[in-house]
Design a protein around this motif. Structure first.
Motif, mmCIF file in Angstrom:
data_model
loop_
_atom_site.group_PDB
_atom_site.id
_atom_site.type_symbol
_atom_site.label_atom_id
_atom_site.label_comp_id
_atom_site.label_asym_id
_atom_site.label_seq_id
_atom_site.Cartn_x
_atom_site.Cartn_y
_atom_site.Cartn_z
ATOM 1 N N ASN A 92 0.873 -1.073 0.116
ATOM 2 C CA ASN A 92 0.007 0.042 0.115
ATOM 3 C C ASN A 92 0.902 1.149 -0.042
ATOM 4 O OD1 ASN A 92 -2.617 -1.534 0.481
ATOM 5 N ND2 ASN A 92 -1.643 -1.880 2.512
ATOM 6 N N PRO A 93 1.738 1.200 -0.837
ATOM 7 C CA PRO A 93 2.605 2.576 -1.045
ATOM 8 C C PRO A 93 1.639 3.700 -1.163
ATOM 9 C CG PRO A 93 3.019 1.332 -3.152
ATOM 10 C CD PRO A 93 1.972 0.503 -2.230
ATOM 11 N N VAL A 94 2.128 4.998 -0.506
ATOM 12 C CA VAL A 94 1.436 6.159 -0.747
ATOM 13 C C VAL A 94 2.375 7.404 -1.383
ATOM 14 C CG1 VAL A 94 0.077 5.538 1.119
ATOM 15 C CG2 VAL A 94 2.162 6.646 1.785
ATOM 16 N N GLY A 95 3.826 6.951 -1.701
ATOM 17 C CA GLY A 95 4.531 7.928 -2.202
ATOM 18 C C GLY A 95 5.297 8.614 -1.202
ATOM 19 N N PRO A 96 6.158 9.559 -1.638
ATOM 20 C CA PRO A 96 7.001 10.426 -0.754
ATOM 21 C C PRO A 96 6.085 11.153 0.263
ATOM 22 C CG PRO A 96 7.559 10.776 -3.026
ATOM 23 C CD PRO A 96 6.441 10.137 -3.310
ATOM 24 N N THR A 97 6.592 11.492 1.412
ATOM 25 C CA THR A 97 6.020 12.435 2.344
ATOM 26 C C THR A 97 5.834 13.871 1.883
ATOM 27 O OG1 THR A 97 7.962 12.828 3.554
ATOM 28 C CG2 THR A 97 6.771 10.958 4.211
ATOM 29 N N GLN A 98 6.508 14.306 1.075
ATOM 30 C CA GLN A 98 6.438 15.582 0.678
ATOM 31 C C GLN A 98 7.196 15.884 -0.868
ATOM 32 O OE1 GLN A 98 8.895 18.010 3.262
ATOM 33 N NE2 GLN A 98 10.761 16.807 3.040
#
Length: 910
Positions: free
Chosen positions: A845-851
């Motif tokens: 369930n990757p959500v990508g970079p934090t910023q």
């Protein structure tokens, strides 16, 4: 209260009485009674601490000017008992007995010692002999009994109260302490057993000004003495940190011994000798309570810390409690202390206090205000401010609803009730003006520190010289200034001494008088001070007190340099401000307002002054949120609110109101029916590609696992966003001509907010690709240029316009238009080389970079060719980009960060 409670005695004498003064002072010094004796010829009328004045008469005459000048000075101070002692010469019969409390004409009928005990000190000689102290246990019981009586008899609600005074222990609101060792401790009668289960406990209690730190120390000591029983052998000792520092003692035991002697009226030396005996501290549970560490500067704190540390080593079984403001707690210096913080009073505690101890005339109205007004409820969280409001002596119908107006009336009511004692008196309005001028003067000098007494006196003299003239001007400005300062300290409680310095009893009182100055005379510097953090509260309060005719000019000057402060300040005004706020907001772009909210969020994230930063953020958001239709601003607001920790319920309420979450389920069901959502089972697939003809940021292919989710069959349509409370997309009759066509010209912020409004979220990049490729089942057709026209509207078949959803073929999972028609925003921040970081792990369930700077866009659109119309192609743009190709696809369920915040119990927040 300083534990060493000395009665201050001033002995003055006529010119011929100098050689007789020792007869009085020697007797006083020999008494086993805590007295601070000052013997000197007059005049010396400004001593602020004197309880008793004794004038020695010896062959004096009416021409003895200094003696009579000082006598007159003490006469003007009605709070000082005045006595005349004639030791030689004719009897004193030329002074009115109405002036003097007791005149001793020595004639042998009563000894000088008897007169000093009975008439001056008002102690019965039999009582003076004291109890029998013949053991350590007897000494402790005597000490504890005296301690309890002192608190019960003298520690009452003070000059700011207009109702009947009550003993401290009866009017005390049990405070709550929070710490890591014990999550929550109520400071009631049982606190001693909970905090001091073992000998040698080390405790540091912090609290904001007015939170009840000193009162808590006294109550802990009171409970330790056994309260209404005589069974306790605990020995509580209260010391002011300032008194330790100023004493210059080399051993803390010196101050403890003085404190014990000072607490008991009789047999003090004998009591202290037993308690301070060689084996006492290890043998009994003694607790040293050091109050007011924050009143010292850094060097003084270090000195006191060394004294305490040395005492800890010699007496390891003694418990020690330090109370101070948070700024005084240096974790590196107090590593062996358990830290507790005093929690704000709950609404229930505030309501109970007002009901039991408030002014009967206004109690009901104040209780209603606390229930319904967040700013007033905030004030009621601080015990000092609660007491100030609860004892407002006006009429219920006059009780203001605005915070600034309520503070103003309560403080002014204190001054109206004060007792006039100064000879060079100021009228009521003059005293208010005097406090206003000196408060502003000292605030401009330094708004962060406690000022020296001399600074106050100098400021008062300046006021007297500039505001009073003619017959109103005092003959002796320095003496008048000292007398005025004493009156305010003693009779109003608005000022208090801290060592050699003076401070307003609570910062809100200081800020009120500063605000009053600004409301009357803001001057040309208002735009300068509006940028300084310290001036935030005075400017807000001033806005609540300023006249309606001056309101626009005052707040416009603030608005030009500090929009957030102007918004917060206008919420304080009792006048209609909606048109003024609307006019000023129209001059601000969404980007400027978004930057404003981001700045608020950065202060919270940095956690410096977190509680104050959260308060400022909430106050700003409460004013801004209902007045903006910008999805970008609203999203930045939501992103800020979910970071609130100490005021979770207040933040949650704003989110619930902004998103109308009470009806979100109905909207979610409606959008489910209209867009048709496809349930995607959990699974694993190879995200990206290894094909050399694809772009570098699509490679390499890597394994990704996803949980179950539901995604919309088609993208959001024009009809779905027509009645949203914020703007989404733009009308475009040529590219999206009907209500059924996809909404376009959408920023990421608008896509995110539209999704949230329907109880949904944007898909993650992994979820989007998994659904587009049907988990990999459709790769053969979706990577083929020949089959793309069957699935996607693009440059070759779309005729430069969007098309109604599902006009072409569905993919294998029944989802339409994922490779054409409109590009679709995903929730992830974009990172070009992201896939390279995932080659050796299976991402769940990757959500990508934090910023990042840009947000992911997927799927291609109606004006693209086939070169990048493949399911692995990655595109991105700034979240504020409003491309005519941009649209919205939904996934059921609110964004994770919002769901977690809404479900987080308040009790988890410390």
């Amino acid at each position: 209260m300083n534990n060493v409670t000395l009665r201050k005695v001033r002995v003055f004498y006529c010119k011929r009485g100098r050689d007789l003064a020792p007869q009085v002072t020697d007797i006083l010094n020999d008494l086993d009674i805590p007295l601070d004796i000052d013997a000197d010829p007059g005049p010396k009328p400004s001593n602020p601490h004197t309880d008793i004045a004794i004038g020695i008469w010896a062959d004096g005459t009416r021409t003895d000017a200094d003696f009579f000048r000082e006598l007159g000075a003490w006469d003007s101070r009605a709070n000082t008992d005045i006595f005349i002692c004639r030791l030689r010469g004719p009897k004193v019969d030329c002074i009115s007995p109405e002036v003097i409390r007791g005149i001793h004409n020595f004639d042998g009928e009563v000894t000088l010692k008897e007169w000093l005990l009975r008439d001056v000190l008002q102690i019965d000689e039999a009582e003076y002999q004291g109890p029998t102290i013949d053991s350590l246990e007897a000494a402790i019981r005597h000490y504890n009994k005296e301690f309890r009586q002192r608190l019960q008899a003298t520690e009452v609600l003070n000059g700011m109260h207009g109702v009947e005074k009550k003993p401290l222990v009866d009017a005390y609101v049990p405070l709550s302490l929070k710490g890591k060792a014990i999550p929550s401790v109520v400071a009631d009668f049982d606190i001693v057993d909970r905090l001091f289960q073992d000998d040698g406990r080390r405790i540091f209690v912090t609290g904001v000004p007015g939170s009840g730190k000193s009162t808590l120390a006294r109550l802990i000591a009171f409970y330790m003495t056994g309260a209404n029983t005589d069974n306790s052998l605990r020995v509580p000792i209260i010391l002011r940190a300032k008194s330790i520092s100023e004493s210059g003692c080399k051993d803390l035991s010196e101050r403890i011994k003085a404190a014990i002697k000072g607490m008991v009226r009789t047999a003090g030396k004998l009591t202290s000798d037993y308690i301070m005996g060689e084996d006492c501290f290890p043998a009994t549970l003694t607790t040293i309570l050091v109050d007011g560490l924050d009143e010292l500067d850094e060097d003084e704190r270090n000195d006191v810390r060394r004294l305490i540390k040395a005492f800890e080593i010699l007496h390891p079984r003694c418990s020690i409690v330090i109370t101070a403001r948070p700024s005084a707690f240096d974790k590196g210096r107090w590593t062996d202390y358990t830290l507790y913080r005093i929690s704000p009073l709950s609404t229930e505690q505030a309501l109970k206090y007002v009901g039991e101890h408030g002014n009967p005339t206004t109690a009901a109205a104040l209780r209603e205000l606390i229930k319904t007004s967040e700013p007033i409820r905030e004030l009621a969280e601080v015990p000092f401010m609660l007491a100030l409001m609860a004892n407002y002596a006006g009429e219920a119908v006059e009780l203001p609803r605005q915070r600034a107006q309520l503070i103003s009336q309560c403080i002014l009511a204190v001054l109206e009730r004060r007792r006039i004692r100064t000879q060079d008196r100021l009228e009521e309005d003059q005293l208010v003006e005097c406090l206003t001028v000196i408060a502003h003067r000292l605030f401009r000098i330094d708004p962060t520190k406690i000022h020296a007494e001399q600074e106050f006196l100098f400021a008062i003299q300046g006021f007297l010289s500039s505001h009073l003239n003619g017959s109103a001007a005092p003959n002796h400005p320095s003496e008048a200034a000292a007398a005025i300062l004493e009156e305010v300290i003693e009779n109003t409680g608005l000022l208090q001494r801290t060592g050699k310095s003076i401070e307003f009893v609570h910062r809100t009182v200081w800020e009120f008088f500063v605000a009053r100055f600004l409301a009357n005379d803001p001057g040309p510097t208002i735009s300068e001070i509006a940028l300084q953090k310290a001036w935030e509260e005075p400017i807000r309060l001033a806005t609540g007190m300023i006249s309606e005719e001056n309101l626009v000019k005052f707040t416009t000057d603030v608005w030009q340099v500090n929009t957030g402060l102007a918004l917060r300040a206008l919420s304080e005004s009792p006048f209609e401000t909606e048109a003024l706020i609307a006019r000023n907001l129209q001059q601000k772009t969404p980007d400027e307002l978004s930057d404003l909210v981001r700045d608020l969020r950065s202060l919270i994230v940095e956690r410096e002054g977190k509680a104050g930063s959260e308060r400022v953020a909430l106050d700003t958001i409460r004013e801004l949120l209902p007045r903006t239709q910008s999805a970008e601003v609203i999203w930045e607001i939501l992103s800020t609110l979910i970071l609130i920790q100490d005021r979770t319920e207040e933040s949650r309420a704003l989110i619930v109101e902004a998103l109308a979450l009470d009806s979100v389920e109905q909207r979610r069901k409606r959008i489910q029916e209209q867009l048709q959502f496809i349930d995607i089972s959990s699974g694993t697939f190879m995200m990206g590609t290894d094909r050399e003809d694809r772009t570098v940021d699509e490679r390499p292919a890597h394994k990704v696992s996803l949980d179950t989710y539901s995604i919309s069959k088609i993208t959001l349509r024009n009809r779905d966003v027509s009645d949203l409370p914020f703007l989404v997309g733009r009308p475009d009759s040529s590219r999206s001509p009907s209500p059924e066509h996809p909404v376009i010209w959408v920023t990421w912020y608008e896509a995110q907010m539209a999704a949230i409004w329907y109880g949904c979220r944007l898909p993650t990049e992994a979820e989007w690709e998994y659904a587009c490729r049907s988990g990999g089942q459709d790769d053969s057709v979706l990577f083929s240029k020949s089959s793309i026209p069957d699935y996607a509207w693009f440059a070759e078949n779309a005729e430069n316009t969007t098309h109604v959803g599902c006009s072409l073929r569905e993919n294998s999972w029944g989802i339409c238009d994922m490779l054409g028609n409109v590009r679709e925003w995903c929730s992830d921040w974009y990172q070009e080389d992201l896939y390279a970081d995932r080659t050796d792990i299976e991402s769940e369930n990757p959500v990508g970079p934090t910023q990042g700077a840009s947000k992911v866009l997927r799927g291609g659109c109606f004006d693209w060719n086939t070169a990048n119309l493949v399911p692995t192609y990655r595109n991105s743009n700034l979240p504020a980009n409003r491309g005519f190709q941009n649209g919205i696809r939904l996934v059921l369920g609110l964004p994770r960060e919002i769901s977690i915040f809404l479900e987080r119990p308040t009790s988890e927040v410390v």
